[in-house]
Design a protein around this motif. Structure first.
Motif, PDB file in Angstrom:
ATOM      1  N   LYS A   1      27.401  34.004  35.190  1.00 41.42           N
ATOM      2  CA  LYS A   1      28.093  35.047  34.425  1.00 41.42           C
ATOM      3  C   LYS A   1      27.501  36.414  34.737  1.00 41.42           C
ATOM      4  CE  LYS A   1      30.044  32.636  30.572  1.00 41.42           C
ATOM      5  NZ  LYS A   1      30.245  32.559  29.140  1.00 41.42           N
TER       6      LYS A   1
ATOM      7  N   PHE B   1      31.358  37.604  31.587  1.00 40.10           N
ATOM      8  CA  PHE B   1      32.444  36.730  32.018  1.00 40.10           C
ATOM      9  C   PHE B   1      32.022  35.978  33.268  1.00 40.10           C
ATOM     10  CE2 PHE B   1      33.200  40.963  33.724  1.00 40.10           C
ATOM     11  CZ  PHE B   1      33.437  40.726  35.078  1.00 40.10           C
TER      12      PHE B   1
ATOM     13  N   LYS C   1      33.417  33.347  36.675  1.00 45.78           N
ATOM     14  CA  LYS C   1      34.510  33.300  37.651  1.00 45.78           C
ATOM     15  C   LYS C   1      35.718  32.610  37.031  1.00 45.78           C
ATOM     16  CE  LYS C   1      32.010  34.153  41.719  1.00 45.78           C
ATOM     17  NZ  LYS C   1      31.882  34.083  43.132  1.00 45.78           N
TER      18      LYS C   1
ATOM     19  N   MET D   1      38.895  36.620  35.080  1.00 44.49           N
ATOM     20  CA  MET D   1      39.550  37.908  35.334  1.00 44.49           C
ATOM     21  C   MET D   1      40.543  37.734  36.481  1.00 44.49           C
ATOM     22  SD  MET D   1      38.178  40.096  33.259  1.00 44.49           S
ATOM     23  CE  MET D   1      36.762  40.249  32.187  1.00 44.49           C
TER      24      MET D   1
ATOM     25  N   GLU E   1      37.908  40.396  39.767  1.00 46.13           N
ATOM     26  CA  GLU E   1      36.771  39.466  39.860  1.00 46.13           C
ATOM     27  C   GLU E   1      36.023  39.614  41.182  1.00 46.13           C
ATOM     28  OE1 GLU E   1      36.672  34.843  40.691  1.00 46.13           O
ATOM     29  OE2 GLU E   1      37.177  35.244  38.605  1.00 46.13           O
ATOM     30  N   LYS E   2      36.773  39.693  42.262  1.00 46.97           N
ATOM     31  CA  LYS E   2      36.159  39.816  43.591  1.00 46.97           C
ATOM     32  C   LYS E   2      35.284  41.070  43.663  1.00 46.97           C
ATOM     33  CE  LYS E   2      37.320  39.860  48.463  1.00 46.97           C
ATOM     34  NZ  LYS E   2      38.238  40.403  49.413  1.00 46.97           N
TER      35      LYS E   2
ATOM     36  N   ALA F   1      34.042  42.839  41.086  1.00 50.27           N
ATOM     37  CA  ALA F   1      32.963  42.798  40.095  1.00 50.27           C
ATOM     38  C   ALA F   1      31.786  41.956  40.585  1.00 50.27           C
ATOM     39  CB  ALA F   1      33.494  42.253  38.762  1.00 50.27           C
ATOM     40  N   PHE F   2      32.078  40.787  41.132  1.00 49.52           N
ATOM     41  CA  PHE F   2      31.012  39.893  41.583  1.00 49.52           C
ATOM     42  C   PHE F   2      30.324  40.398  42.851  1.00 49.52           C
ATOM     43  CE2 PHE F   2      32.589  37.031  38.398  1.00 49.52           C
ATOM     44  CZ  PHE F   2      31.489  36.255  38.051  1.00 49.52           C
TER      45      PHE F   2
ATOM     46  N   THR G   1      44.952  46.339  40.336  1.00 49.09           N
ATOM     47  CA  THR G   1      45.460  45.047  39.852  1.00 49.09           C
ATOM     48  C   THR G   1      46.845  45.292  39.255  1.00 49.09           C
ATOM     49  OG1 THR G   1      44.703  45.245  37.550  1.00 49.09           O
ATOM     50  CG2 THR G   1      43.094  44.378  39.160  1.00 49.09           C
TER      51      THR G   1
ATOM     52  N   ARG H   1      28.861  47.354  37.107  1.00 47.83           N
ATOM     53  CA  ARG H   1      28.146  46.122  36.737  1.00 47.83           C
ATOM     54  C   ARG H   1      26.953  46.468  35.851  1.00 47.83           C
ATOM     55  NH1 ARG H   1      26.098  41.187  40.289  1.00 47.83           N
ATOM     56  NH2 ARG H   1      24.925  40.185  38.627  1.00 47.83           N
TER      57      ARG H   1
END
Length: 90
Positions: free
Chosen positions: A3, A52, A54, A57, A62-63, A65-66, A79, A88
């Motif tokens: 997360k 959150f 995987k 979102m 997601e891509k 953010a991670f 989006t 982050r």
């Protein structure tokens, strides 16, 4: 790392997101701008989305953010909801 915690600012137009990036470069805080400009209810918490994992979102969000390091700000992410700046937190 299952997360992560991020904040974001959501706007309707790409030019608005570009303008916000400029304001951040000029020294405005991400949290201030989220409160003033984000279309997401999270804006009232400075854009904080909480933690959150995987799959929670939409894929482009997601891509991005991670891929961020803690404290790092994303480029503009598009989006179906609009244009995001993602920061982050942890």
């Amino acid at each position: 790392m299952s997360k992560i915690r991020c904040a974001h600012i959501l706007v309707d137009q790409e030019y608005e997101a570009k303008d916000l990036l400029k304001k951040i470069e000029e020294g405005k805080t991400f949290e201030e701008l989220a409160k003033d400009f984000s279309n997401c209810p999270s804006g009232q918490q400075g854009g904080d989305l909480g933690e959150f994992g995987k799959g929670m979102m939409v894929a482009p969000f997601e891509k991005a953010a991670f891929a961020l390091e803690v404290g790092e700000l994303s480029p503009i992410v598009r989006t179906q909801f609009g244009y995001h700046l993602i920061k982050r937190i942890s």
